[in-house]
Scaffold this active site. Structure first.
Site, PDB file in Angstrom:
ATOM      1  N   LYS A  77      23.357  25.499  46.045  1.00  0.00           N
ATOM      2  CA  LYS A  77      23.582  25.530  44.766  1.00  0.00           C
ATOM      3  C   LYS A  77      22.585  24.905  43.823  1.00  0.00           C
ATOM      4  O   LYS A  77      21.735  24.218  44.475  1.00  0.00           O
ATOM      5  CB  LYS A  77      24.935  24.827  44.851  1.00  0.00           C
ATOM      6  CG  LYS A  77      25.931  25.019  43.438  1.00  0.00           C
ATOM      7  CD  LYS A  77      26.447  26.367  43.594  1.00  0.00           C
ATOM      8  CE  LYS A  77      27.249  26.640  42.568  1.00  0.00           C
ATOM      9  NZ  LYS A  77      28.224  27.810  42.500  1.00  0.00           N
ATOM     10  N   GLY A 177      45.283  34.784  34.304  1.00  0.00           N
ATOM     11  CA  GLY A 177      43.934  35.145  34.007  1.00  0.00           C
ATOM     12  C   GLY A 177      43.556  36.633  33.748  1.00  0.00           C
ATOM     13  O   GLY A 177      43.667  37.327  34.836  1.00  0.00           O
ATOM     14  N   GLY A 179      40.592  38.211  32.938  1.00  0.00           N
ATOM     15  CA  GLY A 179      39.186  38.392  32.928  1.00  0.00           C
ATOM     16  C   GLY A 179      38.607  39.259  33.697  1.00  0.00           C
ATOM     17  O   GLY A 179      39.151  40.283  34.029  1.00  0.00           O
ATOM     18  N   VAL A 181      37.711  39.224  36.959  1.00  0.00           N
ATOM     19  CA  VAL A 181      38.444  39.399  38.109  1.00  0.00           C
ATOM     20  C   VAL A 181      39.827  39.887  37.886  1.00  0.00           C
ATOM     21  O   VAL A 181      40.277  40.989  38.538  1.00  0.00           O
ATOM     22  CB  VAL A 181      38.479  38.126  38.834  1.00  0.00           C
ATOM     23  CG1 VAL A 181      39.494  38.220  40.167  1.00  0.00           C
ATOM     24  CG2 VAL A 181      37.169  37.773  39.329  1.00  0.00           C
ATOM     25  N   GLY A 182      40.895  39.267  37.049  1.00  0.00           N
ATOM     26  CA  GLY A 182      41.998  39.815  36.740  1.00  0.00           C
ATOM     27  C   GLY A 182      42.307  41.085  36.434  1.00  0.00           C
ATOM     28  O   GLY A 182      43.105  41.694  37.136  1.00  0.00           O
TER      29      GLY A 182
END
Ligand code: NAD
Length: 370
Positions: A77, A177, A179, A181-182
């Protein structure tokens, strides 16, 4: 962080690199956690308050996520200190400089995260040729546009239903949500016969027990509006999505939305985690005790990272979607079978599965540092 070694264990971190160039205000950290399975992939996060400790923890989460997803990649990361909404030219300078500073660290492949996107990855690619989730024009597979994570979630739901007493046809779903993904998971599940009774976004919840029209909801979001502007439904508060009676509840928004103080409000049979860490471990334990199956985030939402890894190998979009389907179906079955057999939480079964794969990969290596 007082002492980096207080976070170190037998898995990692392998390298922690601090980057500082005062001339342009560049402050960043790279953590390569573990590369036994292959070069690490993980997002570059940009925010004013990112820390080394956060980076260490997120890198470890990627080690487990990539292993659980069955990818030939370890975990890493990077974080960059700064407001991601700074003038674009300044942001580009910082990201290009960060990429150049890490040119030689071939054990890390850049991916987008909070505060960075495919355009940022194109700058990294231009500098050092080592980034994923690129724009289509430079060989990328636009994972949010094609709904890679939502596609994966829909297959996870399908496998999970083998452990439930209901079918996807007419199953009532509630999605927190709406967005990238949702909206895609809602759409894929509707194609399989599910009925979305409630969805929410940052402005509130829209509810209709007879079902919402997913195409109309997506059109609203594409116009930049909230799902609460959908006309054929009851409007409720943002939080009300938690109380909706449904068969499948999918968090796809923020971390820690379900915790020990509100988990009793969930009125569902199956939870599939689309967001990252949406449910605390304590709340997952309560769900388990109450017989509500809960598939953890790093198993369920790995579609995005699988897509990115496939892109890195030069795969086509259809090959990436096929890999997501195959890997997530297999992982879901393995984890839920183990959880059932050993009477443990699906999260614990998932961690054990990922850990076993990392340990085996490490056993093949003389050193784990190259
Ligand atoms: P997004 O920004 O496209 O969508 C987030 C949606 O959540 C928006 O509609 C927003 O209005 C809504 N929202 C924000 N706060 C809310 C709240 N408190 N209650 C209800 N809705 C709220 O983000 P995304 O890419 O869809 O990601 C959603 C989550 O999934 C994040 O946790 C992300 O880390 C995780 N995730 C995303 C991917 C991916 O492929 N995009 C992959 C793995 C995990």
């Amino acid at each position: 962080m007082d002492n980096i070694f207080s976070f170190a264990d037998e898995l990692g971190p392998l390298k922690v690199i601090h980057i500082h160039e005062p001339a342009i205000g560049l402050k960043g950290v790279l953590v390569v956690d573990n590369v036994a399975r292959g070069p690490s992939i993980g997002g570059l996060r940009m925010a004013p308050d990112v820390t080394t400790e956060e980076c260490v923890r997120l890198a470890r989460a990627m080690t487990f996520k990539n292993s659980a997803a069955g990818l030939p990649h370890g975990g890493g990361k990077a974080v960059l200190v700064g407001d991601p909404k700074m003038p674009l030219q300044q942001k580009e300078t910082l990201i290009r400089a960060m990429a150049c500073a890490l040119r030689e660290v071939e054990q890390y492949i850049f991916a987008p995260d909070m505060g960075t996107n495919e355009e940022c990855m194109a700058w990294v690619q231009d500098e050092i040729g080592r980034a994923v989730a690129l724009p289509r024009e430079v060989g990328g597979i636009p994972l949010d546009e094609i709904g890679a994570t939502g596609w994966g979630l829909s297959h996870v739901v399908d496998e999970s239903l083998k452990f439930c007493d209901f079918d996807i046809r007419d199953a009532r779903i509630a999605v927190q949500g709406f967005g990238a993904v949702g909206k895609h998971v809602t759409n894929f599940l509707c194609q399989d016969g599910a009925i979305p009774v409630a969805v929410s976004d940052s402005k509130g919840t829209i509810y209709n027990p007879d079902g919402l029209d997913v195409k109309k909801l997506i059109a609203l979001k594409e116009e930049g509006k909230s799902v609460t502007e959908y006309t054929d439904g009851e409007k409720h508060s943002q939080d009300a999505i938690i109380d909706i009676e449904c068969d499948i509840w999918i968090p796809a928004a923020r971390p820690d939305v379900i915790h020990e103080d509100n988990v009793h409000r969930l009125n569902t049979k199956l939870v599939v985690e689309g967001a990252n860490i949406p449910i605390t471990y304590g709340a997952e334990k309560v769900l388990h005790k109450n017989g509500i199956l809960c598939v953890p985030d790093f198993i369920a939402n790995a579609g995005g990272v699988i897509c990115a890894a496939m892109e890195y190998q030069g795969a086509t979009e259809s090959a990436a979607l096929a890999a997501i389907e195959e890997k997530l179906r297999r992982n879901t079955l393995e984890v839920l079978h183990t959880a059932e057999r050993d009477q443990v939480l699906p999260r614990d079964a998932s961690l054990a599965m990922a850990r076993k794969r990392i340990d085996r990969a490490m056993s093949f290596r003389r050193w784990n540092i190259f």
